[in-house]
Enzyme design. Structure first.
Site, PDB file in Angstrom:
ATOM      1  N   SER A 131       0.843  -1.201   0.000  1.00  0.00           N
ATOM      2  CA  SER A 131       0.000   0.000   0.000  1.00  0.00           C
ATOM      3  C   SER A 131       0.879   1.252   0.000  1.00  0.00           C
ATOM      4  O   SER A 131       0.390   2.356  -0.242  1.00  0.00           O
ATOM      5  CB  SER A 131      -0.936   0.003   1.218  1.00  0.00           C
TER       6      SER A 131
ATOM      7  N   ASP B 109       5.611  -6.916   2.391  1.00  0.00           N
ATOM      8  CA  ASP B 109       4.909  -7.437   1.214  1.00  0.00           C
ATOM      9  C   ASP B 109       5.874  -7.725   0.081  1.00  0.00           C
ATOM     10  O   ASP B 109       6.715  -6.883  -0.263  1.00  0.00           O
ATOM     11  CB  ASP B 109       3.903  -6.391   0.707  1.00  0.00           C
TER      12      ASP B 109
ATOM     13  N   LYS C 247       5.061 -11.320   3.202  1.00  0.00           N
ATOM     14  CA  LYS C 247       3.641 -11.608   2.968  1.00  0.00           C
ATOM     15  C   LYS C 247       3.411 -11.633   1.463  1.00  0.00           C
ATOM     16  O   LYS C 247       4.024 -10.854   0.742  1.00  0.00           O
ATOM     17  CB  LYS C 247       2.761 -10.536   3.614  1.00  0.00           C
TER      18      LYS C 247
ATOM     19  N   GLU D 221      -8.896 -10.103   3.908  1.00  0.00           N
ATOM     20  CA  GLU D 221      -9.290  -8.723   3.597  1.00  0.00           C
ATOM     21  C   GLU D 221     -10.681  -8.673   2.981  1.00  0.00           C
ATOM     22  O   GLU D 221     -10.982  -9.372   1.998  1.00  0.00           O
ATOM     23  CB  GLU D 221      -8.259  -8.099   2.636  1.00  0.00           C
TER      24      GLU D 221
HETATM   25  O1  KIV Z   1      -0.412  -3.441   1.662  1.00  0.00           O
HETATM   26  C1  KIV Z   1      -1.141  -3.381   2.659  1.00  0.00           C
HETATM   27  O2  KIV Z   1      -1.237  -2.363   3.348  1.00  0.00           O
HETATM   28  C2  KIV Z   1      -1.920  -4.565   3.004  1.00  0.00           C
HETATM   29  C3  KIV Z   1      -2.966  -4.418   4.053  1.00  0.00           C
HETATM   30  C4  KIV Z   1      -4.186  -3.809   3.451  1.00  0.00           C
HETATM   31  C5  KIV Z   1      -3.280  -5.694   4.719  1.00  0.00           C
HETATM   32  O3  KIV Z   1      -1.737  -5.609   2.432  1.00  0.00           O
END
Ligand code: KIV
Length: 271
Positions: free
Chosen positions: A52, A90, A120, A189
């Site tokens: 994000s 991520d 993740k 989500e």
């Molecule tokens: O990238 C992010 O902020 C996310 C959250 C919405 C869980 O994956």
């Protein structure tokens, strides 16, 4: 009042213990040193260096453009600040989907170059080979099911996912696959609260929700949304704890006025 333990360092094992004890897990995103330090000092359990960042830091309309190098930059900044929280990063779009070898290389780069604690990635059965390969290198993996923003062009919208039986069934199957493969936790989500509660019940690893209701093991929000820095994004699940955009603009306006009025700096603010 829910039970709260005094953990000095959060690990994947601590999160599992928290699920067993029924202590809810708090998780927020952070992308830079200063914010990560505040979050860690405030005691958040998990910090997600989310893709994000593509939206809230870089101003893209989706999470797709952010690169592995950019994620490593954000993650390294966060890691310099954090003492207690578990830091999850991520894997960005295009660095793990097609090829498990590339997925492993991407995950190793994140772990080596940022010092983060876990990665993740989004998806279930489709990315299982990548997950297994990353896990085989000793890298903890958090799954992400339901609304998976990296697939926005496939879904076409950000509406609630898994409201139909077939998609709900696949989500439950995917959650079991992720658990069996060795993921330490799963994000759910924007799915119906009842479905999230079923998954949380059936699956032994911690389930963290965002727009997935209260009957999960923990909650995650995007920091800029919960602080009210972003203004237009207002899904039903978002609770705003602050209206920081107005506070920041107010402070900046006051500063501009002081400069224009020759009020800043005053006698005491110069050498
Ligand atoms: O990238 C992010 O902020 C996310 C959250 C919405 C869980 O994956």
């Amino acid at each position: 009042m829910a039970p709260k333990s005094n953990y000095t360092k959060i690990t994947t094992h601590v999160l599992q213990e928290m699920k067993l004890k029924g202590e809810k897990i708090s998780m927020l995103t952070a992308y830079d040193f200063s914010m990560a330090r505040l979050l860690d000092e405030a005691g958040v359990d998990v910090i997600l260096v989310g893709d994000s960042a593509s939206n809230v830091m870089a101003g893209h309309t989706t999470t797709l453009p952010i690169t592995l190098n950019e994620m490593i930059y954000h993650a390294s900044s966060v890691m310099r600040a954090v003492k207690r929280a578990l830091v999850v990063v991520d894997l960005p779009f295009g660095t793990y989907q097609g090829d498990s070898k590339e997925a492993l290389i991407s995950a190793i780069r994140i772990m080596k170059e940022s010092g983060a604690n876990a990665v993740k990635l989004e998806g279930g059965q489709e990315v299982l080979e990548s997950i297994v390969r990353i896990l085989s290198a000793g890298i903890p993996v958090m799954g992400h099911l339901g609304l998976t923003p990296q697939s926005i062009h496939k879904f076409g919208t950000y509406v609630v996912r898994a409201t139909e039986d077939a998609e709900a069934k696949k989500l439950i199957e995917d959650a079991h696959l992720l658990e069996k493969s060795g993921c330490f936790s799963i994000i759910l989500e924007k799915i119906p609260a009842k479905l999230a509660a079923t998954v949380t019940d059936e699956i032994k690893i911690p389930i963290i929700g965002i727009g997935a209701g209260a009957n999960v093991d923990g909650q995650v929000l995007v920091l800029h949304d919960m602080l009210g820095i972003t203004q237009k994004f207002s899904p039903r699940f978002l609770r705003r704890y602050h209206n920081l955009s107005e506070e920041i603009k107010g402070s900046v306006r006051a500063y501009i006025k002081d400069v224009k009025d020759l009020d800043f700096p005053n006698e005491r603010e110069q050498y």
